[in-house]
Design a protein around this motif. Structure first.
Motif, short mmCIF file in Angstrom:
data_model
loop_
_atom_site.label_atom_id
_atom_site.label_comp_id
_atom_site.label_asym_id
_atom_site.label_seq_id
_atom_site.Cartn_x
_atom_site.Cartn_y
_atom_site.Cartn_z
N THR A 58 22.90 -0.59 -16.49
CA THR A 58 23.67 0.26 -15.59
C THR A 58 24.96 -0.47 -15.28
OG1 THR A 58 21.63 1.11 -14.61
CG2 THR A 58 23.68 1.49 -13.40
N VAL A 59 26.08 0.17 -15.63
CA VAL A 59 27.39 -0.42 -15.41
C VAL A 59 28.10 0.41 -14.35
CG1 VAL A 59 29.61 -1.03 -16.45
CG2 VAL A 59 27.51 -1.24 -17.78
N ASN A 60 28.48 -0.22 -13.25
CA ASN A 60 29.23 0.45 -12.19
C ASN A 60 30.71 0.16 -12.40
OD1 ASN A 60 27.04 1.55 -10.69
ND2 ASN A 60 26.60 -0.52 -9.98
N LEU A 61 31.44 1.21 -12.75
CA LEU A 61 32.88 1.12 -12.92
C LEU A 61 33.55 1.75 -11.72
CD1 LEU A 61 33.04 2.39 -16.59
CD2 LEU A 61 33.13 0.04 -15.85
N LYS A 62 34.84 1.58 -11.63
CA LYS A 62 35.58 2.21 -10.55
C LYS A 62 35.53 3.72 -10.76
CE LYS A 62 40.09 2.33 -8.43
NZ LYS A 62 41.49 1.91 -8.55
N GLY A 63 34.76 4.42 -9.93
CA GLY A 63 34.67 5.88 -10.01
C GLY A 63 33.61 6.41 -10.95
N LYS A 64 32.79 5.58 -11.57
CA LYS A 64 31.82 6.07 -12.54
C LYS A 64 30.67 5.08 -12.66
CE LYS A 64 30.84 8.44 -16.48
NZ LYS A 64 30.49 9.81 -16.54
N GLU A 65 29.48 5.61 -12.96
CA GLU A 65 28.32 4.78 -13.25
C GLU A 65 27.81 5.18 -14.62
OE1 GLU A 65 25.22 3.66 -10.22
OE2 GLU A 65 24.04 5.01 -11.48
N ILE A 66 27.66 4.21 -15.51
CA ILE A 66 27.19 4.47 -16.87
C ILE A 66 25.82 3.84 -17.05
CG2 ILE A 66 27.65 4.08 -19.32
CD1 ILE A 66 30.62 4.01 -18.64
N PHE A 67 24.86 4.64 -17.52
CA PHE A 67 23.50 4.17 -17.75
C PHE A 67 23.15 4.38 -19.22
CE2 PHE A 67 18.94 5.02 -18.17
CZ PHE A 67 18.43 3.84 -17.66
N VAL A 68 22.59 3.36 -19.86
CA VAL A 68 22.16 3.45 -21.25
C VAL A 68 20.80 2.76 -21.36
CG1 VAL A 68 22.69 2.84 -23.64
CG2 VAL A 68 24.54 3.37 -22.07
N GLU A 69 19.91 3.36 -22.17
CA GLU A 69 18.58 2.78 -22.40
C GLU A 69 18.24 2.92 -23.88
OE1 GLU A 69 14.21 2.91 -20.35
OE2 GLU A 69 15.37 4.76 -20.38
N LYS A 70 17.74 1.84 -24.48
CA LYS A 70 17.36 1.85 -25.89
C LYS A 70 16.04 1.12 -26.06
CE LYS A 70 20.67 4.10 -27.77
NZ LYS A 70 20.43 5.34 -28.44
N CYS A 71 15.28 1.51 -27.09
CA CYS A 71 13.98 0.91 -27.40
C CYS A 71 13.96 0.47 -28.86
CB CYS A 71 12.86 1.92 -27.19
SG CYS A 71 12.74 2.58 -25.55
N ASP A 72 13.17 -0.55 -29.13
CA ASP A 72 12.96 -1.01 -30.50
C ASP A 72 11.73 -1.91 -30.51
OD1 ASP A 72 13.50 -2.62 -33.13
OD2 ASP A 72 14.96 -0.97 -33.12
N GLU A 73 11.29 -2.27 -31.70
CA GLU A 73 10.15 -3.18 -31.83
C GLU A 73 10.56 -4.62 -31.51
OE1 GLU A 73 6.97 -2.31 -32.44
OE2 GLU A 73 7.66 -0.24 -32.39
N ASN A 74 11.84 -4.93 -31.67
CA ASN A 74 12.36 -6.27 -31.44
C ASN A 74 13.34 -6.20 -30.27
OD1 ASN A 74 13.63 -8.74 -31.52
ND2 ASN A 74 14.06 -8.69 -33.72
N MET A 75 13.27 -7.13 -29.34
CA MET A 75 14.14 -7.11 -28.16
C MET A 75 15.60 -7.30 -28.54
SD MET A 75 14.54 -6.64 -24.99
CE MET A 75 12.95 -6.72 -24.20
#
Length: 118
Positions: A58-75
């Motif tokens: 979760t990245v909090n920018l000035k005026g915006k919040e961006i959320f990204v989630e990813k999965c894999d077998e390897n970290m």
């Protein structure tokens, strides 16, 4: 900028933390108005998803919040996918903020002169 890296059902080692920080530098050099970044690394222990490595940010920018989630077998692969997607989203937001949906007047071509009718 506040950076928080945590692990759920996973111990965040120094090498894993360093890997995340190095990858985040690539994204954060595009945008200097980052307030905070929260990275959560986890392992899913349910039977149907046994061994799935999840990485979310979760990245909090000035005026915006961006959320990204990813999965894999390897970290490490999950982190790579996460950073690629985050980079695209940050660039989209940066273009949106800078573009404003129109072109500057100085870049417009003047209309051609109309020839007088005879």
């Amino acid at each position: 900028m506040n950076l928080q890296i945590s692990g759920h059902h996973l111990e965040v080692t120094a090498s894993l933390k360093e890997y995340v920080v190095n990858k985040l530098e690539r994204v954060l050099r595009h945008f200097d108005q980052v307030i905070s970044v929260e990275v959560i690394l986890s392992v899913d222990k349910s039977k149907e998803k046994a061994g799935r490595q999840n990485a979310s940010v979760t990245v909090n920018l000035k005026g915006k919040e961006i959320f990204v989630e990813k999965c894999d077998e390897n970290m490490y692969a999950a982190i790579d996918k996460l950073i690629d997607m985050l980079d695209r989203k940050v660039m989209q937001y940066k273009d949106k903020v800078q573009d404003h949906g129109r072109e500057a007047i100085k870049h417009h071509q003047p209309p051609p002169e109309a020839e007088p009718l005879q």
